[in-house]
Design an enzyme around this catalytic site. Structure first.
Site, PDB file in Angstrom:
ATOM      1  N   ALA A 147      35.005  -0.582 -17.585  1.00 46.42           N
ATOM      2  CA  ALA A 147      35.118   0.704 -18.286  1.00 46.42           C
ATOM      3  C   ALA A 147      34.748   0.551 -19.754  1.00 46.42           C
ATOM      4  O   ALA A 147      34.111   1.428 -20.349  1.00 46.42           O
ATOM      5  CB  ALA A 147      36.540   1.256 -18.163  1.00 46.42           C
ATOM      6  N   TYR A 148      35.097  -0.589 -20.340  1.00 49.03           N
ATOM      7  CA  TYR A 148      34.741  -0.835 -21.739  1.00 49.03           C
ATOM      8  C   TYR A 148      33.226  -0.787 -21.888  1.00 49.03           C
ATOM      9  O   TYR A 148      32.692  -0.068 -22.746  1.00 49.03           O
ATOM     10  CB  TYR A 148      35.274  -2.204 -22.190  1.00 49.03           C
ATOM     11  CG  TYR A 148      34.689  -2.679 -23.502  1.00 49.03           C
ATOM     12  CD1 TYR A 148      33.554  -3.492 -23.534  1.00 49.03           C
ATOM     13  CD2 TYR A 148      35.262  -2.301 -24.706  1.00 49.03           C
ATOM     14  CE1 TYR A 148      32.996  -3.902 -24.733  1.00 49.03           C
ATOM     15  CE2 TYR A 148      34.725  -2.722 -25.916  1.00 49.03           C
ATOM     16  CZ  TYR A 148      33.587  -3.525 -25.917  1.00 49.03           C
ATOM     17  OH  TYR A 148      33.036  -3.936 -27.109  1.00 49.03           O
TER      18      TYR A 148
END
Ligand SMILES: NC(=O)C1=CN([C@@H]2O[C@H](COP(=O)(O)OP(=O)(O)OC[C@H]3O[C@@H](n4cnc5c(N)ncnc54)[C@H](OP(=O)(O)O)[C@@H]3O)[C@@H](O)[C@H]2O)C=CC1
Ligand SMILES: Nc1nc2c(c(=O)[nH]1)N=C([C@H](O)[C@@H](O)CO)CN2
Length: 236
Positions: A147-148
């Site tokens: 997700a980062y």
């Protein structure tokens, strides 16, 4: 027209890279506004040097909009906005969606809303810049920071859209670093493995990002560009 230069806003500048860039800009006599989420020792030094420090938590829309309102109460113009605030989170078992949303808020929703709501402040300055601090990891993704990496890729795409929307009055660019600064808790094995990922094999320190920021602020003919500052990781 005010005689004093308009301030530069750096988000998340209470430590590490943001703090280093803040100090260097203050060294040049540049008025500064910085945001912080938690009180940290470096903030006292920035305040001593005349920086305005504003609390801000970009984890949700309400926090972002509250910051924008606070910012506009302190200034009606900006020389530049540096979107530096970030969390380097891996997937949180059992709370994956919450982490995903948090990262997209900090890395995408905050720059998106701040850019839209503060474009008028930038347009009162000439030159004017927005700089998004991304991550070289977007080149190939990350199996441990899914997700980062995705949220940083979205930030990189905002650079293109805002560069088109705000030209010619505001330049919009990005910087995509790879390893710049280890964390104190990084052990020798992790450090060795990480250094081996780049052709130059060094931990360059925050100046490597500041030199990119300085270039983007000073160059009148660069917009819609993301500078890679990765020690040649793409060559390995
Ligand atoms: N360090 C590196 O080697 C690399 C850094 N980068 C990028 O460079 C930039 C600077 O990196 P670095 O200095 O290590 O960053 P940090 O991890 O030190 O984070 C910078 C600041 O962001 C703030 N922040 C985190 N979450 C929020 C939030 N929800 N709302 C507001 N502020 C928040 C933190 O505040 P608080 O003090 O409260 O925690 C912190 O001080 C980041 O965008 C990072 O992704 C990219 C690749 C490598
Ligand atoms: N917000 C942050 N993002 C990133 C950090 C960090 O400390 N804070 N660190 C990295 C790593 O240096 C990575 O590039 C290599 O280990 C990436 N992003």
């Amino acid at each position: 027209m005010s005689a004093s230069p308009a301030p530069i806003l750096i988000t998340g500048a209470s430590q590490r890279i943001g703090f280093y860039c803040a100090e260097r800009l203050l060294d040049e006599g540049q008025p500064l506004i910085v945001t912080f989420r938690r009180e940290r020792p470096g903030l006292a030094r920035l305040r001593e040097r005349g920086a305005l420090t504003l609390p801000a938590d970009f984890a949700d829309e309400a926090g972002i909009l509250a910051f924008i309102e606070q910012l506009k109460a302190h200034t009606d113009r900006l020389r530049a906005i540096v979107h530096n605030a970030s969390e380097w989170l891996s997937e949180t078992p059992g709370a994956e969606a919450r982490t995903f949303q948090r990262l997209f808020n900090v890395h995408m929703l905050a720059p998106y809303l701040i850019n839209l709501h503060c474009a008028e402040l930038l347009e009162r300055s000439s030159p004017a810049d927005i700089v998004h601090i991304g991550d070289d990891v977007t080149r190939k993704g990350s199996d441990r920071h899914i997700a980062y990496s995705a949220s940083k890729a979205g930030l990189e795409n905002l650079t293109l859209s805002f560069a088109a929307r705000l030209a010619p009055r505001v330049k919009v660019n990005g910087i995509a670093p790879a390893l710049i600064l280890f964390k104190p808790e990084d052990d020798a094995d992790y450090r060795a493995k990480t250094l081996a990922k780049s052709a130059l094999g060094i931990e360059p320190g925050a100046e490597a990002v500041y030199l990119g920021l300085r270039y983007l602020l000073d160059n009148p003919y660069v917009t819609g560009t993301t500078l890679t500052v990765n020690g040649g990781r793409h060559l390995k």
